[in-house]
Structure formats: C-alpha cells, structure tokens
Design a protein around this motif. Structure first.
Motif, short mmCIF file in Angstrom:
data_model
loop_
_atom_site.label_atom_id
_atom_site.label_comp_id
_atom_site.label_asym_id
_atom_site.label_seq_id
_atom_site.Cartn_x
_atom_site.Cartn_y
_atom_site.Cartn_z
N ASN A 69 0.84 -1.21 0.00
CA ASN A 69 0.00 0.00 0.00
C ASN A 69 0.87 1.27 0.00
N HIS A 70 0.29 2.38 0.49
CA HIS A 70 1.02 3.65 0.32
C HIS A 70 1.34 4.35 1.63
N GLY A 71 1.02 3.70 2.77
CA GLY A 71 1.15 4.39 4.05
C GLY A 71 2.59 4.66 4.46
N ASP A 72 3.50 3.70 4.22
CA ASP A 72 4.89 3.89 4.68
C ASP A 72 5.50 5.09 3.98
N ILE A 73 5.42 5.07 2.66
CA ILE A 73 6.02 6.18 1.92
C ILE A 73 5.20 7.46 2.13
N GLY A 74 3.89 7.31 2.29
CA GLY A 74 3.04 8.49 2.51
C GLY A 74 3.44 9.24 3.76
N VAL A 75 3.64 8.52 4.86
CA VAL A 75 4.03 9.16 6.12
C VAL A 75 5.45 9.72 6.01
N CYS A 76 6.36 8.90 5.43
CA CYS A 76 7.76 9.36 5.35
C CYS A 76 7.89 10.60 4.46
N TRP A 77 7.13 10.63 3.38
CA TRP A 77 7.20 11.81 2.53
C TRP A 77 6.65 13.04 3.26
N ARG A 78 5.52 12.88 3.89
CA ARG A 78 4.92 14.01 4.60
C ARG A 78 5.86 14.55 5.67
N LEU A 79 6.50 13.62 6.39
CA LEU A 79 7.43 14.04 7.44
C LEU A 79 8.63 14.76 6.81
N SER A 80 9.17 14.18 5.73
CA SER A 80 10.33 14.80 5.07
C SER A 80 10.00 16.21 4.63
N ALA A 81 8.86 16.36 3.95
CA ALA A 81 8.49 17.68 3.43
C ALA A 81 8.24 18.66 4.57
N ASP A 82 7.62 18.17 5.64
CA ASP A 82 7.33 19.05 6.78
C ASP A 82 8.63 19.54 7.41
N LEU A 83 9.60 18.62 7.60
CA LEU A 83 10.87 19.02 8.21
C LEU A 83 11.61 20.00 7.31
N ALA A 84 11.59 19.72 5.99
CA ALA A 84 12.30 20.61 5.06
C ALA A 84 11.66 22.00 5.07
N ALA A 85 10.33 22.04 5.16
CA ALA A 85 9.66 23.34 5.19
C ALA A 85 10.02 24.12 6.46
N ARG A 86 10.50 23.39 7.47
CA ARG A 86 10.92 24.07 8.72
C ARG A 86 12.43 24.30 8.73
N GLY A 87 13.05 24.21 7.54
CA GLY A 87 14.46 24.59 7.42
C GLY A 87 15.45 23.45 7.63
N GLN A 88 14.98 22.20 7.72
CA GLN A 88 15.88 21.07 7.90
C GLN A 88 16.31 20.50 6.53
N GLN A 89 17.44 19.83 6.50
CA GLN A 89 17.91 19.16 5.28
C GLN A 89 17.57 17.68 5.40
N VAL A 90 16.90 17.13 4.41
CA VAL A 90 16.43 15.75 4.55
C VAL A 90 16.90 14.89 3.37
N ARG A 91 17.46 13.72 3.71
CA ARG A 91 17.67 12.68 2.70
C ARG A 91 16.69 11.57 3.03
N LEU A 92 15.85 11.25 2.05
CA LEU A 92 14.86 10.18 2.24
C LEU A 92 15.34 8.96 1.46
N TRP A 93 15.71 7.91 2.19
CA TRP A 93 16.20 6.67 1.57
C TRP A 93 15.02 5.71 1.50
N VAL A 94 14.67 5.30 0.29
CA VAL A 94 13.48 4.44 0.17
C VAL A 94 13.74 3.33 -0.86
#
Ligand code: TRH
Length: 370
Positions: free
Chosen positions: A16-41
């Motif tokens: 399904n799509h929940g794992d990547i859905g949550v990880c993407w949302r978290l990555s984008a949220d952190l980046a929008a708050r000025g963090q640098q994110v590498r998402l390994w999937v």
C-alpha cells in the motif's frame, strides 16, 4: 533550538502507500521548517504521483543493498539525525559510516525509531524510551522510540504549520472544476478503502436512499477502492437488486492524486471513507465526518487498535457501530447519523489542534537528545 540539521530518513515500502506516505509528509514538513532531509526508500515509485513536484530541501535516494556510491553523501553532509521508520532496519553501511565519523570526532547522530500510530495506552508508556544498542560498531548508543499519538504524552500527529490556513482558503467549487468532476450539488462522499465486505451494502444504501435522502456523488480513489467498487457494480446479483439503475448514486473514479490534492478531496467532501495510518489523520484534520477502515493485521491486533481509536473519538453509538460493521466480516451496514458524527469529529479536531504537532515535537526531542 531548531537549527538546521541533516536528517536521514529510512523507509521500506511493505505494501500500500502508508509507509512512503508518512515518510514523505514528514520529510516535506521538516524541510519546510528549514531542515535538510535525505529520504532513503527501497521503492520510490509512488512519489511520482504523490509528490510530483518534490520539495526543496528533500533529496530522495534509492535504498538498494548495498548503498554503493550514495553512501559517499554521508561524507559530504554527515548525518545528524537518523530516522528508522516503522522498525525498518537501517542499512548497516550507514551505521558503520556514522560510527567512523564519531571516531573522527563528530557528534553521534540522534537515532529515532519512528513507530506506527495508535491510540492504545502503551503508546504513552513507550514514547521517548531509549533502546540501547548491544552489539556492532555503535554498541552503547541508544535508539529512541518516538510514538505518534493523540494525547499530550505522545509524539503527536503530522500537521504542517500552514495546514489550517490552506484549508480555510480552500475553494471547493473551483477545485472540483479543476479536477473535471461534474457536480450538481449532490452530497459528496470520498471512498478510499481496501475491500470491505459491506461495500455492496453501502452502494445499495446510497442508490436507494442517498445520504439523508439526498443524491450522493461518490468520488472513488484510484487502486484497490476503484477495483472493489467495480467488482460490486459488475456483480449480476447486485445489479438485479437495483431495479432503477444506480438511483440516487453517481460515481466518479479519480486518478491517483498528489498528497496535496488528496487533502483537497477530503476537504471537498461531506463524508470521507479513509483507510490506513496516514489518511485517517488527514481526515481528522479535514474535520468532516469520516469512517476509517483500519489496516488489517493477521493476528487481529488491529481490532484493539480500532476500539482504542473509537474510544479516543468518544464516538457516538452509531459511529461506533458503523465502524465495527465497516471493519468486520458482516455485509450489512447501519444508518449514518451524519449530524452526530460531524459534532464528534469537530470536537476531536479542536482538541487535537491544541496539542503540539509531530514535526514540532520531533525537532524539540532531537534538540534535547543532541
Ligand atoms: O495505503 P494505506 O492503506 O497504507 C497502509 C497503512 O498506512 C497501514 O497502517 C500500514 O501499516 C500499511 O500501509 C503498510 O493507507 P494510508 O496510510 O492512508 O496511506 C495512503 C497514502 O496515499 C496517504 O499518504 C495518502 C496518499 N494518497 C495520495 O496521495 N493520493 C491518492 O490518490 C490516494 C488514494 C492516496
């Protein structure tokens, strides 16, 4: 306290799509708050439709075994926060690289084990506990359990800082037109589900009685939900029970939407059927009445999770009974008391909005443990 850090988030797509859905949302949220994110999937294919525009500050990297040249990125920007989503074991090369850097005098990263969402009481007990690493190059380090949740003693829920403002400015008519959804004022109901046995009954109810006697336009999500609806309406027995065609029911099948448009869908509808871990939180924020099909687990552990969730909602009896039917083996549904469901969801949303969101809490947690 919230200085910019380098985050490495690890995600394995189970199904399904929940794992990547949550990880993407978290990555984008952190980046929008000025963090640098590498998402390994290990399988980033869903991001093509979920997040077609990507997000500044997020780099998506393939998690292949071994990590090969990509591991060199850890030298150019050493990892400061490691997030292991849903108990996926982080690649050993990454851990070894972090250990090497620490020996060379760098700070060790804060290592977070981001857990599944539940309203069960163990979440408050376990949130924030350390799990010491016993063996290997980082023996003696700790991983920290970080539990999302619905109460102040937990890690909270993903909620971007601008979410409420975007929702308040949302124009439903314009969005429906943009999506080329023909809408003649019917009740709008979104459907994102697995294969609930009661689906045939739901469609039957809508065709015969609509929602509160008003015609229903059902917006069906792409994938399993669409296949499940098509299976029902092409079934001869079901068709025979429908002497008047689809009666008060009309249906649109949606394409795969971006996560942003998936939110818009939930905001546009009068009632939402959602499933899994991520869409249920988005349905809560949408503030419309919703029905949740929980992700079924082989050991039936999901049933206790569902009860805990209904308890958290303080769900009125009709909402409780409907959830039990929608998630159970039975084929018959009960009536939908939309007015009391709306009141219930609005009250929970209001309460949850008063609690710090997951991104804020994670940043604070990492600052404390650094
Ligand atoms: O897809 P899911 O059933 O994922 C499940 C659950 O998360 C479950 O708890 C987990 O254990 C299992 O995966 C492995 O439901 P969920 O969590 O709601 O994820 C769907 C994601 O897909 C969510 O981020 C919304 C997104 N989505 C879109 O962006 N566009 C779409 O058109 C649709 C249908 C979904």
């Amino acid at each position: 306290m919230n200085r910019s850090r380098q985050w490495d988030i690890f995600c394995k797509v189970i199904d399904n799509h929940g794992d990547i859905g949550v990880c993407w949302r978290l990555s984008a949220d952190l980046a929008a708050r000025g963090q640098q994110v590498r998402l390994w999937v290990d399988d980033a294919s869903a991001l093509q439709w979920m997040a077609p525009a990507g997000h500044a500050g997020v780099t998506v990297l393939p998690w292949l075994e071994p990590l090969g040249l990509n591991i060199l990125r850890l030298d150019s920007a050493p990892c400061e926060v490691l997030v292991e989503a849903f108990g996926c074991d982080i690649a050993p090369e990454v851990i070894a690289a972090c250990a090497d850097r620490q020996r060379a005098g760098c700070q060790k990263p804060v290592w977070i084990n981001l857990e599944y969402l539940s309203a069960e009481p163990y979440v408050e007990r376990c949130h924030g506990l350390p799990s010491p690493v016993q063996r290997g190059p980082v023996a003696g380090w700790s991983k920290w359990f970080f539990y999302p949740g619905f109460t102040p003693g937990t890690g909270g829920l993903l909620r971007e800082p601008d979410l409420m403002l975007r929702q308040a400015n949302f124009d439903r008519t314009a969005w429906l037109a943009e999506q080329r959804i023909e809408w003649a004022g019917q009740k709008l109901v979104s459907l994102f589900c697995y294969e609930p046995p009661a689906l045939a009954d739901l469609l039957h109810q809508y065709a015969h009685a609509g929602l509160g006697r008003q015609p229903v336009h059902l917006l069906v999500a792409a994938g399993r939900a669409a296949s499940a609806v098509q299976a029902v309406i092409s079934d001869q027995k079901w068709l025979q029970s429908m002497s008047d065609g689809l009666g008060l029911l009309s249906i649109s099948y949606l394409p795969l939407l971006s996560q942003t448009d998936f939110d818009h869908l939930l905001w546009a509808c009068d009632l939402n059927f959602v499933r899994g871990e991520d869409s249920v939180v988005r349905a809560l924020w949408a503030g419309k009445p919703f029905v949740w099909q929980i992700y079924p687990q082989d050991d039936q552990a999901h049933l206790a999770k569902l009860q805990a969730f209904l308890g958290l909602l303080d769900a009125p009896p009709s909402l409780r009974a409907f959830h039990e039917a929608w998630n159970g083996p039975q084929q018959d549904l009960l009536a939908m008391d939309i007015a009391s469901w709306s009141e219930c969801i609005r009250a929970v949303r209001q309460r949850l909005l008063g609690q710090p969101d997951l991104g804020t809490q994670l940043l604070e947690f990492v600052a404390k443990k650094s």
